[in-house]
Each structure stands twice: as structure tokens, then as C-alpha cells.
Scaffold this motif. Sequence first.
Motif: not given
Length: 260
Positions: A132-143, A176-185, A243-244
Motif C-alpha cells: 500500500a506504500g504506507s502504514g504504522s506499527i506501534i509497540f506497547m513498550g513501557s517506562v 516504503k512509507g511505513v512508520r514504527s514507534n513505541v509507547i512507553c506508559p 509522515t515519516n
Amino acid sequence: MNLNDKVCIVTGGASGIGKRIAERYVADGAWVAIADLKLEAAQATADELTAKGPGKAMAVAMNVTDEKMVNDGVAAVVAAWGGVDVLVSNAGIQIVHPLQDFPFEDWKKLLSIHLDGAFLTSKAVLPHMYKAGSGSIIFMGSVHSKEASELKSAYVTAKHGLMGLSKVIAKEGGKKGVRSNVICPGFVKTPLVEKQIPEQARDLGISEEEVVSKVMLGGTVDTEFTTVADVAEIAWLFAAFPTNALTGQSLNVSHGWSMT
């Protein structure tokens, strides 16, 4: 920014943080697959969220440590809705012991759910995002992706590992338009955290009240628990950001428990 008509998969989505993220996404018009080990609970959550709208939800049975179940679950979502725009790798557990007493089987179990689960689900959705040329991957991290605490050797190791995996996906997926980030609650008062309170009191030799006031909330700026709604808002931001410019990052949601 919005998630209208975006196809999202949330693992561990039948309850807790995962359910609140799914609810936030559906409220913004997303189509959300509730991927969970407990299919009946996933279906109940999917029905509840679809009734609220304006988006919709479906249930998917998924053990994130089982490659076939992950691949079959993602394939079912793609067959139903045509692709995958967002993955929230949220499924996780907590086991606490002093390191010298930590059963190896428990160590392997925890790392498998957090790290193998993140790897397998990412691997399964990436071809569809790349197409698709786009996407977002989000990992549930932590402090604990950035800090350490006593009794949590496996958890801290797993959450640190998610940071590295996310950065690799951001590097590989950027063109390829895919982002990846981590949430750290920080500490969110879910059943997972409630379970830890007596366990840590026992292993640290302090009262349950001290576990809450000193261990969990002592490092915050206001002695407040982070809420599932707090975490869901950041999950929405990472999913909807277009965006990236926002990739390979981690964001603490912890009332200042960690400021790194």
C-alpha cells in the motif's frame, strides 16, 4: 489527522489498554480487528465497539507466539477489509521474581509473548503495508523500555528489546512509507498492575500501600496513575500521524516517572 476507514489490528485488544485503544480508533472511524487469545472476549468487545461506531470492529483469535495463528489472523483481516494500515502490538504479561529465583520457563514465556509476538505480527503485516506504500506499527513498550526496576528482569529486557526492533522497522520501512514507534506508559492500573502489587509487596518485604506509593507512583510528579485513556491518545497520534517525521521514536506517558 484521522483514522477514518483505516484498517487496524490491536493485539490483546479484548481488555485493558488494548480495548481502550481499539475504542479510540473506532470512535475516529477506523475498522479495528480485536486480536486476542480469548475469542469470546474479543467478539464481545468487537460487538460493543461496533454498536458505538462510527467505525466497526471484528474479532480474531490470535496467540501472538504462534506463527500460523498470527499469519492466519492477519490474512483474515486482509480478506475481510482489504489490507492493514495500523498494527498495535499490545499483547503482554508480567511476571516478577528476583533474578536468582526467576524460573527459566517464565523468562522464556514472557520474552516470547512480548518479543516474538511483536516480531511475528510485524512480519505478517509489513508486506501489506509495503504494497500500500504506507502504514504504522506501534509497540506497547513501557517506562521499563528505558529504566529498570527490581524483580522485573524479563520484562525490562523485553521492553528494551522492543525499542531496538521498532528502530529497525523504521529504518527498513521508511522508504516504503511505513512508520514504527513505541509507547512507553508508566504504571496503568489494569489487572496486570493490580496483580503485581501483592507480588512485589511479598518479594520486597514491604506493604502493598508502600508498593503503590513508593515503587509505582513515588517517581511521578503528582502521584497519579497513568490511565488507559492517556495511552490511547498517544496510540491514536502514532497511528494517525501522516509522515515519516514521526518514526523510530518512543514517547513516555508516565506522569514524569521517567523523563529519558
